[in-house]
Design a protein around this motif. Structure first.
Motif, PDB file in Angstrom:
ATOM      1  N   THR A 137      15.009  95.470 -30.947  1.00 11.23           N
ATOM      2  CA  THR A 137      13.564  95.256 -30.958  1.00 11.23           C
ATOM      3  C   THR A 137      13.274  93.765 -30.812  1.00 11.23           C
ATOM      4  N   ALA A 138      12.392  93.462 -29.876  1.00 10.52           N
ATOM      5  CA  ALA A 138      11.958  92.078 -29.671  1.00 10.52           C
ATOM      6  C   ALA A 138      10.458  92.007 -29.917  1.00 10.52           C
ATOM      7  N   GLU A 139      10.025  90.982 -30.649  1.00 15.93           N
ATOM      8  CA  GLU A 139       8.595  90.801 -30.884  1.00 15.93           C
ATOM      9  C   GLU A 139       8.086  89.707 -29.942  1.00 15.93           C
ATOM     10  N   VAL A 140       7.108  90.075 -29.134  1.00 15.77           N
ATOM     11  CA  VAL A 140       6.600  89.177 -28.103  1.00 15.77           C
ATOM     12  C   VAL A 140       5.138  88.874 -28.415  1.00 15.77           C
ATOM     13  N   ARG A 170       5.799  94.687 -30.199  1.00 13.99           N
ATOM     14  CA  ARG A 170       7.212  94.890 -30.525  1.00 13.99           C
ATOM     15  C   ARG A 170       7.804  95.842 -29.498  1.00 13.99           C
ATOM     16  N   VAL A 171       8.824  95.378 -28.806  1.00 13.79           N
ATOM     17  CA  VAL A 171       9.427  96.118 -27.706  1.00 13.79           C
ATOM     18  C   VAL A 171      10.777  96.655 -28.150  1.00 13.79           C
ATOM     19  N   GLU A 172      10.916  97.986 -28.174  1.00 10.25           N
ATOM     20  CA  GLU A 172      12.189  98.622 -28.499  1.00 10.25           C
ATOM     21  C   GLU A 172      12.853  99.022 -27.194  1.00 10.25           C
ATOM     22  N   TYR A 173      14.040  98.497 -26.942  1.00 11.71           N
ATOM     23  CA  TYR A 173      14.653  98.683 -25.639  1.00 11.71           C
ATOM     24  C   TYR A 173      16.177  98.660 -25.771  1.00 11.71           C
ATOM     25  N   ALA A 174      16.835  99.088 -24.681  1.00 12.08           N
ATOM     26  CA  ALA A 174      18.298  99.079 -24.637  1.00 12.08           C
ATOM     27  C   ALA A 174      18.744  98.765 -23.232  1.00 12.08           C
ATOM     28  N   ALA A 175      20.024  98.458 -23.095  1.00 12.98           N
ATOM     29  CA  ALA A 175      20.609  98.248 -21.763  1.00 12.98           C
ATOM     30  C   ALA A 175      20.667  99.575 -21.026  1.00 12.98           C
ATOM     31  N   ASP A 176      20.510  99.527 -19.725  1.00 14.15           N
ATOM     32  CA  ASP A 176      20.652 100.729 -18.910  1.00 14.15           C
ATOM     33  C   ASP A 176      21.999 100.678 -18.190  1.00 14.15           C
TER      34      ASP A 176
END
Length: 1002
Positions: free
Chosen positions: A962-965, A922-928
């Motif tokens: 959050t994206a699950e890969v 699970r990837v927790e991320y945001a735009a930069d």
């Protein structure tokens, strides 16, 4: 720090002792606890009166008899900006002494002069902004002259000593209230209020915080000042570490004073908040107590704070919390107990000490102790025994004293005005062992002409202005009461100028009247300045070569070209053509030096920097190389006379490998204050043996250095702790006129008892002269599981030994601090089990004795429990191409590619426990950035690709998704090394792992 105010209203007089007319309120009772007195006084203040106290210039409260109060009095190496005072060596020079007790005594002297000056001038403040504890890890940073060393142990010890002297020893009252500068990870000046320094967790906890923690825990610090820069994407004035770290180190209230103008930067140059109300509110909530902004005009700051109160961004408790800390400091300074304050000169005449014989002797001792002998090789003159080193100089020699700093006593931005000054030339001339002296400055003497005539200096007496008790305006804006330079068709009237090359094309011109050409506020050029100086230096120029061989002259302070107008030489207007000059060399400086050197028994070349030029607050250095003109001088002197000594007087290191290889003797000293010349003469003649040691590594070339804003000294392999190359001169290096042997390095008992490591070593003077040695104790982890320093300083002691004398030196150090490191996987300090070498020596590269200590430690750190708790992206073990940024405006870190369009951020996480197996990440991320951003994440386990995903984000830098890969290939189980590669304009906050059952096909 921005330029100080040179004038302004004096604070109201302090109230007399005794009760108020109606009664003696609790806050006036010195028998009550300070905290109780503070609460009583706070309760008597109106909300507006409390709010007004948050500005640097707090007004009086006449109805309660409270005086006005100002935070901020510069006292880095003497009282600064308030007129004449005792001037001690620059802070980096005090670092070179490696002498805690000497630095404590200097702090005490400075504190007494603060008190003595305040008794005559109420503008002198008791809240002193000193010392600077930022470490000198990159030698090109402009503010390195203000710090002590590149090492946290040495920095913390000297800062503790200085603050103890400033604070005094009374249990209840303080001589002054010292504030440490600058929190945190600061010293660069390039983009200083907009650049973010990326500080990984290990660098933060092992390197940055210890330098502040030592003096704070010692109990002699009143507070800190945040730095202008951002750290991990967040302004230092909003640092959550002010509360989570700084204020956890002591039970005393600590005041946080903003740097000048920094509160406005939050919503201004940094654009971190949308409005100034939000910016100041965020700073107050983060722990800033005193706002230094808009000079003495508090109205702008108070209006913004009132707006923040109306909008509900802050509440009265936020204001009260800050006022409570400020009042506590004022109570400790004795403001409300004038009859009991032991540091008032009227109560103790010793506190009126100012420019006393003791202070003068202390300035001389400090200047002597700061001289570092870098090299002292044998020479073979006809009348000297073979193999005798050049230094100390035999008595009666004919000396050639040459170089642009030979007859100078330079000041820096944080110096007081000199009461007295001795240049190297004067010191050598006055020394009884000197035979005779000839002087050659080594600057070229030039005339400047254009088709209309020759540049001339009109005849006018340059009257020195009487001291006003503050900064001389002539140093800040130039003189307007003198005629400007003009042109004359008569060549005989052409002025001769001493042209000094300071490197990078920057030069100064000094007229025959001894004053420098300076541009005043009216734009005209006059020969008026005693020295280059001021917040914006008005005395520096740059040539702009022209195709016909002439040159335009650009004034560096304004960036404008000069024109020879009929009314005088001045800055050219936008549509006005500048004047092209031709330079005629009347006397070649290098030839003059060679001529002086040829007729002397020995040559002393004094070279280095002017602390106001090419490296200072507002300006980083661009190179470690000596200016070309100065490089020519030592070569000319040496070619004419092999007995040539190069004395580098500078605010930082130089890369001079050819001088170090070719010259018999080389010394370095920081600008040594009022007694610099006397001290140097005494050392050169052997009256005082050199005992200074380098407080920072001297690198061999610019190519040894990382990028200017690279604060990750572990990854960049910087400072003696990690540098893998061969330095020109190592940290801790310094020679003597005698020799020392080390023997009997032992550890007490089992080596560690009750958390304390005790080591002893015997040091013997094996030479024929008295000398001083700095005994240095280092620790090295033999087989660490993570990158550790080559060795790290644990303790040191400066000792003076007579010939044949031996002294047993015992060191006691906190074993956990000396042996441990920050375990990023578990966010804790830990001591790893294994072998450690305890080393004693004369420098970081001159280890004389070592002994191995085996410690059980805290056990080998367990694997990261990532299956259970996930993985913060910022908790990497190693990285490449990554930059830390703010996860939110108030707390936490995330990671982004430092160069998103060029290469990914590669993050390594060692020994990650995935338990029974993971099926997805699970990837927790945001735009930069604003708008839609795209990127890609690759995940590898033990070098094998296990996941790859295209990611897209919108909504701003704090809008995380959050994206699950799914993981691919064989199951990923147990303990593995993970590597994440982040491409594109994204911020990565966290990785989580779903159980293997979550694996999906496809």
């Amino acid at each position: 720090m921005t330029p100080p105010a040179t004038a302004g209203p004096s604070p109201a007089p302090e109230p007399p002792p005794g009760p108020e007319p109606e009664s003696r309120p609790p806050w006036r009772d010195p028998l009550r606890p300070v905290a109780e007195r503070v609460e009583d006084l706070l309760g008597r203040l109106t909300p507006d009166e409390r709010l007004a106290m948050l500005h640097q210039f707090a007004p009086p409260v006449d109805r309660l008899g409270l005086a006005a109060f100002r935070t901020g009095q510069e006292a880095l190496h003497g009282v600064a900006w308030m007129g004449p005072a005792t001037v001690f060596p620059q802070a980096v020079g005090l670092g070179a002494t490696w002498d805690d007790e000497l630095v404590r005594r200097i702090g005490e002297a400075v504190g007494r002069e603060v008190r003595a000056m305040r008794a005559k001038d109420p503008r002198v403040g008791l809240n002193v902004w000193a010392p600077v504890v930022n470490q000198l890890r990159h030698p090109l940073w402009g503010r390195n002259e203000e710090g002590y060393a590149e090492d946290p142990v040495l920095t913390a010890a000297l800062a503790t000593a200085y603050t103890r002297g400033l604070r005094g020893s009374h249990p209840d009252y303080w001589r002054t209230a010292p504030v440490l500068k600058h929190w945190l990870a600061h010293n660069h000046e390039t983009g200083r209020d907009t650049a973010s320094t990326s500080v990984p967790a290990r660098v933060l906890h092992e390197y940055e915080l210890p330098a502040f923690r030592g003096p704070v825990r010692a109990g002699a610090v009143a507070g800190v000042m945040p730095a202008y820069n951002l750290v991990n994407g967040r302004p230092n004035h909003l640092s959550p570490l002010l509360e989570s770290e700084l204020r956890q180190w002591t039970g005393r209230p600590l005041v946080v004073c903003s740097d000048a103008g920094a509160p406005s930067n939050i919503a201004g140059s940094e654009q971190y908040h949308d409005s100034h109300e939000e910016g100041l509110a965020a700073a107050l909530r983060a722990g800033v107590d005193s706002f230094t902004d808009h000079g003495e005009d508090s109205s702008v700051t108070l209006e913004r704070l009132r707006g923040a109160l109306k909008r509900g961004l802050i509440g009265q408790p936020d204001v009260d919390r800050a006022v409570r800390r400020l009042l506590t400091m004022r109570f400790r300074l004795g403001e409300f107990d004038p009859g009991l304050d032991p540091y008032r000169p009227e109560n103790d005449p010793a506190e009126a000490a100012f420019d006393t014989p003791d202070h003068r002797a202390l300035a001389l001792r400090a200047a002597e102790a700061a001289v570092v002998l870098l090299k002292n090789a044998p020479v073979a003159p006809a009348d000297a025994p073979a193999g005798r080193p050049l230094l100390p100089l035999p008595p009666g020699l004919r000396l050639a004293v040459v170089g642009p700093l030979a007859d100078e006593t330079k000041l820096d931005w944080y110096s007081g005005a000199l009461l007295r000054a001795v240049s190297p030339l004067a010191g050598l001339r006055d020394h009884p062992a000197t035979g005779s002296v000839v002087f050659a400055e080594g600057t070229d003497r030039v005339r400047l002409s254009c088709p209309e005539g020759w540049l001339t200096v009109p005849d006018a007496e340059v009257a020195e202005r009487a001291d006003t008790g503050a900064l001389d305006p002539a140093l800040l804006a130039g003189r307007t009461d003198l005629p400007p330079l003009t042109l004359s068709a008569d060549r005989a009237r052409a002025a001769e100028f001493a042209l000094a090359d300071w490197g990078g094309g920057v030069f100064t011109l000094r007229a025959e009247n001894g004053h420098y050409l300076s541009v005043a506020e009216d734009g005209f050029v006059r020969a008026s300045a005693r020295q280059p100086g001021g917040w914006v230096v008005q005395e520096t120029f740059e040539p702009v070569p022209q195709p016909d061989g002439g040159e335009l002259i650009r004034h560096r302070g304004t960036g404008r070209l000069l024109t020879a107008a009929p009314e005088g030489l001045r800055l050219a207007g936008e549509e006005e053509p500048p004047t092209a000059f031709r330079r005629e060399v009347v006397r070649d400086g290098a030839r003059a030096v060679a001529a002086a050197a040829a007729d002397a028994d020995a040559v002393i070349v004094v070279a280095g920097n002017d602390p106001h030029i090419n490296g200072r607050e507002t300006e980083d250095r661009t190179t470690l190389a000596l200016p070309p003109q100065q490089d020519r001088l030592w070569r000319a002197a040496h070619a004419a006379n092999p007995n040539t000594v190069l004395v580098l007087t500078s605010s930082g290191p130089y890369a001079v490998p050819e001088a170090a290889a070719g010259l018999p003797a080389l010394l370095w000293t920081a600008h040594g204050g009022q007694a610099a010349g006397t001290a140097l003469a005494r050392v050169l003649h052997g009256e005082r043996a050199p005992g200074g040691r380098l407080p920072q590594t001297w690198y061999a070339a610019d190519t040894d250095l990382p990028e200017l804003l690279d604060y990750d000294l572990i990854g960049s392999r910087l400072t003696y702790l990690y540098h893998d190359g061969e330095p020109l001169f190592p940290f801790g290096h310094g020679l003597s006129y005698t020799s020392f042997s080390y023997d009997g390095l032992t550890l007490a008992g089992e080596g560690i008892a009750e958390g304390v490591l005790t080591a002893g070593v015997s040091v013997r003077n094996t030479g024929e002269r008295e000398g001083e040695e700095v005994v240095q104790l280092y620790v090295r982890a033999v087989e660490p599981s993570v990158p550790r320093p080559h060795r790290a300083l644990a303790a040191y002691r400066r000792v003076r030994l007579a010939p044949g004398a031996t002294e047993r030196i015992t060191f006691t150090v906190d074993a956990s601090e000396a042996l441990g490191f920050w375990d990023v996987a578990h966010a804790r300090w830990t001591v790893e089990p294994g072998d450690y070498e305890i080393q004693a020596g004369a420098s970081s590269r001159d280890i004389r004795r070592s002994v191995t200590l085996t410690v059980p430690g805290d056990g080998r750190p367990a694997p990261r429990p990532v299956a259970a708790v996930g993985l913060d992206a910022s908790a990497f073990d190693e990285h490449s191409g990554a930059e830390l940024v703010d996860r939110s405006r108030t707390e936490g870190d995330a990671v982004r590619p430092a160069r998103a369009g060029e290469r990914p951020a590669v993050l390594h996480y060692r020994r990650c426990d995935l338990g029974e197996g993971a099926g997805a990440v699970r990837v927790e991320y945001a735009a930069d950035g604003a708008g839609a951003c795209r990127g890609r994440l690759e995940l590898l386990a033990d070098g094998r690709p296990v996941a790859e995903a295209e990611l897209a984000a919108d909504g701003g830098v704090y809008a995380y998704t959050t994206a699950e890969v799914p993981l691919s290939g064989p199951p990923v189980r147990g303990v593995v090394d993970l590597e994440a590669r982040l491409h594109g304009a994204l911020r990565l906050a966290r990785l989580g792992f779903a159980a293997e059952g979550a694996r999906r096909s496809g």
